[in-house]
Design a protein around this motif. Structure first.
Motif, PDB file in Angstrom:
ATOM      1  N   PHE A  67     -10.897  30.212  14.903  1.00  0.00           N
ATOM      2  CA  PHE A  67      -9.836  29.674  14.352  1.00  0.00           C
ATOM      3  C   PHE A  67     -11.447  29.493  12.258  1.00  0.00           C
ATOM      4  N   SER A  68     -10.226  29.266  11.188  1.00  0.00           N
ATOM      5  CA  SER A  68     -10.312  29.161  10.010  1.00  0.00           C
ATOM      6  C   SER A  68      -9.461  28.360   9.002  1.00  0.00           C
ATOM      7  N   ILE A  69     -10.111  26.985   8.939  1.00  0.00           N
ATOM      8  CA  ILE A  69      -8.937  26.191   8.316  1.00  0.00           C
ATOM      9  C   ILE A  69      -9.914  27.001   6.425  1.00  0.00           C
ATOM     10  N   SER A  70      -8.719  26.367   5.334  1.00  0.00           N
ATOM     11  CA  SER A  70      -9.221  26.469   3.814  1.00  0.00           C
ATOM     12  C   SER A  70      -8.023  25.633   3.519  1.00  0.00           C
ATOM     13  N   ARG A  71      -8.760  25.586   1.951  1.00  0.00           N
ATOM     14  CA  ARG A  71      -7.311  25.485   1.119  1.00  0.00           C
ATOM     15  C   ARG A  71      -7.233  26.144   0.105  1.00  0.00           C
ATOM     16  N   ASP A  72      -5.671  26.424  -0.208  1.00  0.00           N
ATOM     17  CA  ASP A  72      -5.142  27.344  -1.262  1.00  0.00           C
ATOM     18  C   ASP A  72      -4.818  26.106  -2.381  1.00  0.00           C
ATOM     19  N   MET A  73      -6.164  26.052  -3.572  1.00  0.00           N
ATOM     20  CA  MET A  73      -5.961  24.814  -4.359  1.00  0.00           C
ATOM     21  C   MET A  73      -3.978  25.650  -5.278  1.00  0.00           C
ATOM     22  N   ALA A  74      -4.617  26.737  -5.810  1.00  0.00           N
ATOM     23  CA  ALA A  74      -3.178  27.326  -6.466  1.00  0.00           C
ATOM     24  C   ALA A  74      -1.978  26.687  -6.372  1.00  0.00           C
ATOM     25  N   ASN A  75      -1.702  26.760  -4.669  1.00  0.00           N
ATOM     26  CA  ASN A  75       0.118  26.435  -3.939  1.00  0.00           C
ATOM     27  C   ASN A  75       0.097  25.347  -3.578  1.00  0.00           C
ATOM     28  N   ASN A  76      -1.110  24.419  -3.555  1.00  0.00           N
ATOM     29  CA  ASN A  76      -1.478  22.788  -2.578  1.00  0.00           C
ATOM     30  C   ASN A  76      -0.909  23.502  -1.270  1.00  0.00           C
ATOM     31  N   ARG A  77      -1.887  24.458  -0.153  1.00  0.00           N
ATOM     32  CA  ARG A  77      -1.936  23.905   0.858  1.00  0.00           C
ATOM     33  C   ARG A  77      -3.061  24.603   1.506  1.00  0.00           C
ATOM     34  N   ALA A  78      -2.715  23.858   2.407  1.00  0.00           N
ATOM     35  CA  ALA A  78      -4.122  24.104   3.553  1.00  0.00           C
ATOM     36  C   ALA A  78      -3.510  24.759   4.548  1.00  0.00           C
ATOM     37  N   ASN A  79      -4.394  25.917   5.050  1.00  0.00           N
ATOM     38  CA  ASN A  79      -4.037  27.311   5.440  1.00  0.00           C
ATOM     39  C   ASN A  79      -4.543  26.711   7.449  1.00  0.00           C
ATOM     40  N   LEU A  80      -4.545  27.517   8.298  1.00  0.00           N
ATOM     41  CA  LEU A  80      -5.075  27.715   9.109  1.00  0.00           C
ATOM     42  C   LEU A  80      -4.791  29.320   9.627  1.00  0.00           C
ATOM     43  N   GLN A  81      -5.616  30.021   9.826  1.00  0.00           N
ATOM     44  CA  GLN A  81      -6.075  31.272  10.166  1.00  0.00           C
ATOM     45  C   GLN A  81      -6.216  31.172  11.590  1.00  0.00           C
ATOM     46  N   MET A  82      -5.529  32.011  12.260  1.00  0.00           N
ATOM     47  CA  MET A  82      -6.284  31.742  14.113  1.00  0.00           C
ATOM     48  C   MET A  82      -5.426  33.163  14.780  1.00  0.00           C
ATOM     49  N   ASN A  83      -7.608  33.522  14.776  1.00  0.00           N
ATOM     50  CA  ASN A  83      -7.186  35.211  15.449  1.00  0.00           C
ATOM     51  C   ASN A  83      -7.987  34.875  17.245  1.00  0.00           C
ATOM     52  N   SER A  84      -7.576  36.170  17.501  1.00  0.00           N
ATOM     53  CA  SER A  84      -7.944  35.759  18.610  1.00  0.00           C
ATOM     54  C   SER A  84      -6.917  35.401  19.878  1.00  0.00           C
ATOM     55  N   LEU A  85      -5.652  35.422  19.460  1.00  0.00           N
ATOM     56  CA  LEU A  85      -5.292  33.984  20.088  1.00  0.00           C
ATOM     57  C   LEU A  85      -5.199  33.815  21.989  1.00  0.00           C
ATOM     58  N   LYS A  86      -5.252  33.222  22.629  1.00  0.00           N
ATOM     59  CA  LYS A  86      -4.703  33.152  23.917  1.00  0.00           C
ATOM     60  C   LYS A  86      -4.044  32.191  24.079  1.00  0.00           C
ATOM     61  N   PRO A  87      -3.671  32.371  25.116  1.00  0.00           N
ATOM     62  CA  PRO A  87      -2.192  31.198  25.592  1.00  0.00           C
ATOM     63  C   PRO A  87      -2.267  30.320  25.923  1.00  0.00           C
ATOM     64  N   GLU A  88      -3.585  29.460  26.117  1.00  0.00           N
ATOM     65  CA  GLU A  88      -4.014  27.841  25.744  1.00  0.00           C
ATOM     66  C   GLU A  88      -3.402  27.634  24.621  1.00  0.00           C
ATOM     67  N   ASP A  89      -3.721  28.389  23.530  1.00  0.00           N
ATOM     68  CA  ASP A  89      -3.460  28.215  21.888  1.00  0.00           C
ATOM     69  C   ASP A  89      -2.203  27.426  22.417  1.00  0.00           C
ATOM     70  N   SER A  90      -1.257  27.984  22.596  1.00  0.00           N
ATOM     71  CA  SER A  90       0.388  27.767  22.840  1.00  0.00           C
ATOM     72  C   SER A  90       0.613  26.108  22.994  1.00  0.00           C
ATOM     73  N   ALA A  91       1.076  25.830  21.486  1.00  0.00           N
ATOM     74  CA  ALA A  91       1.176  24.474  21.821  1.00  0.00           C
ATOM     75  C   ALA A  91       1.990  23.614  20.361  1.00  0.00           C
ATOM     76  N   VAL A  92       2.800  22.721  19.761  1.00  0.00           N
ATOM     77  CA  VAL A  92       2.992  22.333  18.732  1.00  0.00           C
ATOM     78  C   VAL A  92       1.408  22.015  17.627  1.00  0.00           C
ATOM     79  N   TYR A  93       1.872  22.536  16.909  1.00  0.00           N
ATOM     80  CA  TYR A  93       0.545  22.913  15.652  1.00  0.00           C
ATOM     81  C   TYR A  93       1.011  21.418  14.503  1.00  0.00           C
ATOM     82  N   TYR A  94       0.033  20.579  13.612  1.00  0.00           N
ATOM     83  CA  TYR A  94       0.800  19.985  13.092  1.00  0.00           C
ATOM     84  C   TYR A  94      -0.486  19.481  12.381  1.00  0.00           C
ATOM     85  N   CYS A  95      -0.065  19.351  10.587  1.00  0.00           N
ATOM     86  CA  CYS A  95      -0.706  19.384   9.603  1.00  0.00           C
ATOM     87  C   CYS A  95      -0.953  17.814   9.373  1.00  0.00           C
TER      88      CYS A  95
END
Length: 115
Positions: A67-95
């Motif tokens: 996983f990689s977290i980043s901030r997008d200044m131009a769009n006022n966003r915080a992003n979470l790139q999630m790669n190589s996902l596993k079944p145990e990553d299943s959840a409700v994700y909150y910012c």
């Protein structure tokens, strides 16, 4: 009123990728920290990743290197790139953002990883 709205969740197969996005109603750099948490039924909400201050990154051990977290200044966003996902990553994700000393939470977005 300061608001955070998540998007980008969905259903993906194991090994796949998703990109979560958290749209802020204020300048993203006015938040002293931005973080992602996740929660599954019957369990407490757990920390996933954070970006603090000038850019210090923190990750929960099980997502390091995937996983990689980043901030997008131009769009006022915080992003979470999630790669190589596993079944145990299943959840409700909150910012979560820390604004003027207060925690501000989004409404959550569901991520489901099928095996």
């Amino acid at each position: 009123q300061v608001q955070l709205v998540e998007s980008g969740g969905g259903l993906v197969q194991a090994g796949g990728s998703l990109r979560l996005s958290c749209a802020a109603s204020r300048d993203i750099f006015s938040f002293t920290a931005m973080a992602w948490y996740r929660q599954t039924p019957g369990k407490e909400r757990e920390f996933v990743a954070a970006i603090v201050g000038g850019g210090t990154l923190r990750y929960e051990d099980s997502v390091k290197g995937r996983f990689s977290i980043s901030r997008d200044m131009a769009n006022n966003r915080a992003n979470l790139q999630m790669n190589s996902l596993k079944p145990e990553d299943s959840a409700v994700y909150y910012c979560k953002g820390v604004y003027a000393g207060r925690d501000v939470w989004g409404q959550g977005t569901q991520v489901t990883v099928s095996s």
